[in-house]
Design a protein around this motif. Structure first.
Motif, PDB file in Angstrom:
ATOM      1  N   TYR A 102      46.001  41.430  33.216  1.00  0.00           N
ATOM      2  CA  TYR A 102      44.722  41.289  32.516  1.00  0.00           C
ATOM      3  C   TYR A 102      43.551  41.489  33.462  1.00  0.00           C
ATOM      4  CZ  TYR A 102      48.218  39.270  29.535  1.00  0.00           C
ATOM      5  OH  TYR A 102      49.358  39.087  28.804  1.00  0.00           O
ATOM      6  N   GLU A 103      43.706  41.058  34.714  1.00  0.00           N
ATOM      7  CA  GLU A 103      42.668  41.276  35.709  1.00  0.00           C
ATOM      8  C   GLU A 103      43.135  42.351  36.690  1.00  0.00           C
ATOM      9  OE1 GLU A 103      40.186  37.233  36.133  1.00  0.00           O
ATOM     10  OE2 GLU A 103      42.274  37.051  36.770  1.00  0.00           O
ATOM     11  N   SER A 104      42.163  43.063  37.251  1.00  0.00           N
ATOM     12  CA  SER A 104      42.442  44.272  38.017  1.00  0.00           C
ATOM     13  C   SER A 104      43.191  43.991  39.316  1.00  0.00           C
ATOM     14  CB  SER A 104      41.124  44.990  38.326  1.00  0.00           C
ATOM     15  OG  SER A 104      41.339  46.064  39.221  1.00  0.00           O
ATOM     16  N   PHE A 105      44.291  44.691  39.501  1.00  0.00           N
ATOM     17  CA  PHE A 105      45.047  44.650  40.756  1.00  0.00           C
ATOM     18  C   PHE A 105      44.278  45.394  41.848  1.00  0.00           C
ATOM     19  CE2 PHE A 105      48.246  46.217  43.732  1.00  0.00           C
ATOM     20  CZ  PHE A 105      49.066  45.108  43.917  1.00  0.00           C
ATOM     21  N   ASP A 106      43.706  46.545  41.486  1.00  0.00           N
ATOM     22  CA  ASP A 106      43.001  47.360  42.472  1.00  0.00           C
ATOM     23  C   ASP A 106      41.795  46.635  43.048  1.00  0.00           C
ATOM     24  OD1 ASP A 106      44.856  49.245  41.802  1.00  0.00           O
ATOM     25  OD2 ASP A 106      43.489  50.533  40.677  1.00  0.00           O
ATOM     26  N   ASP A 107      41.083  45.906  42.199  1.00  0.00           N
ATOM     27  CA  ASP A 107      39.858  45.236  42.630  1.00  0.00           C
ATOM     28  C   ASP A 107      40.107  43.849  43.193  1.00  0.00           C
ATOM     29  OD1 ASP A 107      37.723  47.165  41.891  1.00  0.00           O
ATOM     30  OD2 ASP A 107      38.597  46.904  39.899  1.00  0.00           O
ATOM     31  N   SER A 108      41.368  43.480  43.351  1.00  0.00           N
ATOM     32  CA  SER A 108      41.662  42.159  43.910  1.00  0.00           C
ATOM     33  C   SER A 108      42.656  42.294  45.066  1.00  0.00           C
ATOM     34  CB  SER A 108      42.204  41.225  42.823  1.00  0.00           C
ATOM     35  OG  SER A 108      43.334  41.807  42.170  1.00  0.00           O
ATOM     36  N   VAL A 109      43.933  42.502  44.747  1.00  0.00           N
ATOM     37  CA  VAL A 109      44.964  42.558  45.786  1.00  0.00           C
ATOM     38  C   VAL A 109      44.749  43.759  46.713  1.00  0.00           C
ATOM     39  CG1 VAL A 109      47.439  42.720  46.224  1.00  0.00           C
ATOM     40  CG2 VAL A 109      46.601  41.392  44.273  1.00  0.00           C
ATOM     41  N   GLU A 110      44.528  44.931  46.125  1.00  0.00           N
ATOM     42  CA  GLU A 110      44.354  46.121  46.965  1.00  0.00           C
ATOM     43  C   GLU A 110      43.116  45.974  47.856  1.00  0.00           C
ATOM     44  OE1 GLU A 110      43.722  50.947  46.609  1.00  0.00           O
ATOM     45  OE2 GLU A 110      44.553  49.828  44.898  1.00  0.00           O
ATOM     46  N   GLN A 111      42.047  45.431  47.277  1.00  0.00           N
ATOM     47  CA  GLN A 111      40.836  45.231  48.076  1.00  0.00           C
ATOM     48  C   GLN A 111      41.079  44.237  49.214  1.00  0.00           C
ATOM     49  OE1 GLN A 111      36.402  43.248  47.589  1.00  0.00           O
ATOM     50  NE2 GLN A 111      37.430  43.990  45.743  1.00  0.00           N
ATOM     51  N   PHE A 112      41.852  43.194  48.923  1.00  0.00           N
ATOM     52  CA  PHE A 112      42.162  42.172  49.912  1.00  0.00           C
ATOM     53  C   PHE A 112      42.938  42.769  51.092  1.00  0.00           C
ATOM     54  CE2 PHE A 112      45.047  38.379  50.906  1.00  0.00           C
ATOM     55  CZ  PHE A 112      44.100  37.755  51.709  1.00  0.00           C
ATOM     56  N   ILE A 113      43.994  43.543  50.786  1.00  0.00           N
ATOM     57  CA  ILE A 113      44.821  44.130  51.839  1.00  0.00           C
ATOM     58  C   ILE A 113      44.035  45.193  52.613  1.00  0.00           C
ATOM     59  CG2 ILE A 113      46.940  45.406  52.320  1.00  0.00           C
ATOM     60  CD1 ILE A 113      47.342  42.507  51.385  1.00  0.00           C
ATOM     61  N   ALA A 114      43.253  46.009  51.897  1.00  0.00           N
ATOM     62  CA  ALA A 114      42.474  47.045  52.568  1.00  0.00           C
ATOM     63  C   ALA A 114      41.455  46.427  53.518  1.00  0.00           C
ATOM     64  CB  ALA A 114      41.778  47.923  51.535  1.00  0.00           C
ATOM     65  N   ALA A 115      40.805  45.356  53.078  1.00  0.00           N
ATOM     66  CA  ALA A 115      39.829  44.694  53.941  1.00  0.00           C
ATOM     67  C   ALA A 115      40.505  44.092  55.165  1.00  0.00           C
ATOM     68  CB  ALA A 115      39.087  43.621  53.146  1.00  0.00           C
ATOM     69  N   ALA A 116      41.686  43.513  54.971  1.00  0.00           N
ATOM     70  CA  ALA A 116      42.408  42.922  56.107  1.00  0.00           C
ATOM     71  C   ALA A 116      42.865  43.997  57.079  1.00  0.00           C
ATOM     72  CB  ALA A 116      43.607  42.124  55.592  1.00  0.00           C
ATOM     73  N   ALA A 117      43.277  45.151  56.570  1.00  0.00           N
ATOM     74  CA  ALA A 117      43.763  46.229  57.439  1.00  0.00           C
ATOM     75  C   ALA A 117      42.646  46.760  58.330  1.00  0.00           C
ATOM     76  CB  ALA A 117      44.345  47.354  56.587  1.00  0.00           C
ATOM     77  N   GLU A 118      41.419  46.695  57.868  1.00  0.00           N
ATOM     78  CA  GLU A 118      40.296  47.236  58.623  1.00  0.00           C
ATOM     79  C   GLU A 118      39.576  46.181  59.462  1.00  0.00           C
ATOM     80  OE1 GLU A 118      37.822  49.036  55.724  1.00  0.00           O
ATOM     81  OE2 GLU A 118      39.270  50.598  55.176  1.00  0.00           O
ATOM     82  N   ASP A 119      39.873  44.907  59.233  1.00  0.00           N
ATOM     83  CA  ASP A 119      39.173  43.834  59.935  1.00  0.00           C
ATOM     84  C   ASP A 119      39.736  43.679  61.353  1.00  0.00           C
ATOM     85  OD1 ASP A 119      38.256  41.294  60.873  1.00  0.00           O
ATOM     86  OD2 ASP A 119      37.815  40.736  58.807  1.00  0.00           O
ATOM     87  N   PRO A 120      38.894  43.790  62.398  1.00  0.00           N
ATOM     88  CA  PRO A 120      39.407  43.677  63.775  1.00  0.00           C
ATOM     89  C   PRO A 120      39.963  42.298  64.108  1.00  0.00           C
ATOM     90  CG  PRO A 120      37.012  43.721  63.741  1.00  0.00           C
ATOM     91  CD  PRO A 120      37.447  44.053  62.358  1.00  0.00           C
TER      92      PRO A 120
END
Length: 400
Positions: A362-380
């Motif tokens: 019901y709530e977006s996977f792309d705008d939650s989980v994917e965003q979370f992992i992408a942000a973590a992958a780029e965070d030094p």
């Protein structure tokens, strides 16, 4: 620690009877009645999937997909669990097998009844006809004969199974047609086998004599069975027997593999093709001689053989469920962006303010989980990302 928790949901789920507990590990203590065995629980979940296919409120193409999911779930169950369960002592394994069959056999019967008595008639009322070979007109059979010659025959490798020669390799989840081959120069029949190509559509569309607003489909293995004589010229074929093999697919990677984990997984996947057989399924009408020959060749017990009353490979119904007929499926759903994530703020700042529960689909996977992992992958400041990835798809964003 930043926390983002997700939940899945299965709507309109019908209840199933409480599954009796059974110990599948001879080393374990006697289980309390309040516990449900993990394997019976898995099968009970699959009954709830089947309930979706039986629910006439569900659009018919969605019901076809649910029937396909029932088979896909059972395939995974056998590939991931049965080899482990069979490691128990023989008496324990036979008791476990008996308990599992008490759940599996009624489920297979209900799945077949749902397909034959409900799905096929409803699809036909909607202009989608799933036909047997004997229901086709002469013109339609000629059309399929030509399709076999041009599209199917080049993809086939007809085999003859001789007693004194190595047994041919059968791949996991492969569907095959076996025959008795009668050579006029020999007094004894010989076993033959043709694999149904998995990379061709399993339902072949027929166009001869079909109205523009109608669709007619025939099973690919029916086309192969009826034209198999072309593959073995000069001999007579009898006793066509449709069967399907399942192999163990459990991958066990050493936790100490370290930097070589990628190669370890690659090697395990390579070796998995040759793992022992754990299940042998037969369509109705299997020849007893061929049935016993295959069971013995794959070194399976009678408890590992299943006479399937309906579709041998229900996953073929994914093809039917994906037909471009929007009025026969659920309306598309666009997941909503969780309110706290809609403002564009840093996801880490939001999680510092409090944990977030996201409810899929019901709530977006792309705008939650994917965003979370992408942000973590780029965070030094990220030291490591550890996650259990289940069924990595070709389009997953996480591997890259």
């Amino acid at each position: 620690m930043s926390t983002l928790t997700t939940a899945d949901d299965t709507a309109n789920t019908a209840p199933v009877p409480h599954a009796a507990a059974v110990s599948v590990d001879s080393r374990s203590v006697t289980r309390s009645p309040v516990w449900i065995d993990r394997d019976l629980s898995w099968l009970a979940f699959n009954q709830r999937v089947l309930a979706q296919a039986q629910d006439e409120r569900v659009p018919v193409l969605e019901r076809a997909k649910f029937l396909a999911i029932v088979t896909a779930n059972l395939d995974e169950f056998f590939m991931k669990r049965m080899a482990i369960l069979r490691e128990a002592p023989r008496e324990t394994w036979l008791e476990v097998s008996r308990r599992l069959r008490e759940t599996l056999d009624p489920c297979l019967g209900a799945q077949a009844a749902c397909f034959i008595d409900r799905l096929v008639p409803e699809l036909s009322r909607q202009g989608v006809h799933l036909r047997r070979w004997d229901e086709l007109s002469p013109a339609q059979r000629l059309e399929l004969d030509a399709y076999f010659d041009t599209q199917v025959s080049p993809a086939l490798t007809p085999l003859v199974i001789h007693q004194g020669q190595p047994f041919p390799f059968f791949s996991n989840l492969s569907v095959s047609v076996a025959f008795l081959l009668h050579d006029p120069r020999s007094s004894e029949p010989v076993d033959a086998r043709v694999k149904v190509p998995a990379d061709l559509p399993q339902w072949v569309r027929v166009r001869a004599g079909v109205a523009a607003d109608e669709r007619v489909f025939v099973r690919l293995h029916d086309v192969i069975r009826e034209n198999a004589g072309k593959l073995y010229p000069g001999v007579h074929l009898s006793a066509p027997t449709l069967f399907r093999l399942t192999r163990d697919a459990e991958v066990d990677v050493d936790d100490e593999a370290g930097q070589n984990v990628r190669e370890a997984v690659r090697e395990q996947v390579r070796q998995r093709r040759f793992e022992p057989a754990v299940r042998l399924e037969f369509a109705p009408g299997a020849d007893p001689r061929l049935r016993e020959m295959l069971r013995a060749r794959f070194e399976l017990g009678e408890e590992d053989v299943y006479d399937v009353p309906g579709e041998l490979d229900g996953t073929s119904l994914f093809q039917i469920g994906s037909l471009d007929l929007p009025h026969l499926r659920d309306a598309p759903w666009t997941p909503v962006v969780p309110a706290r994530l809609a403002g564009g703020a840093s996801i880490f700042d939001l999680l510092q303010a409090g944990d977030l529960l996201v409810h899929h689909p019901y709530e977006s996977f792309d705008d939650s989980v994917e965003q979370f992992i992408a942000a973590a992958a780029e965070d030094p400041q990220t030291v490591a990302i550890k996650m259990t990835v289940y069924r990595v798809g070709d389009d997953t964003p996480f591997v890259r």
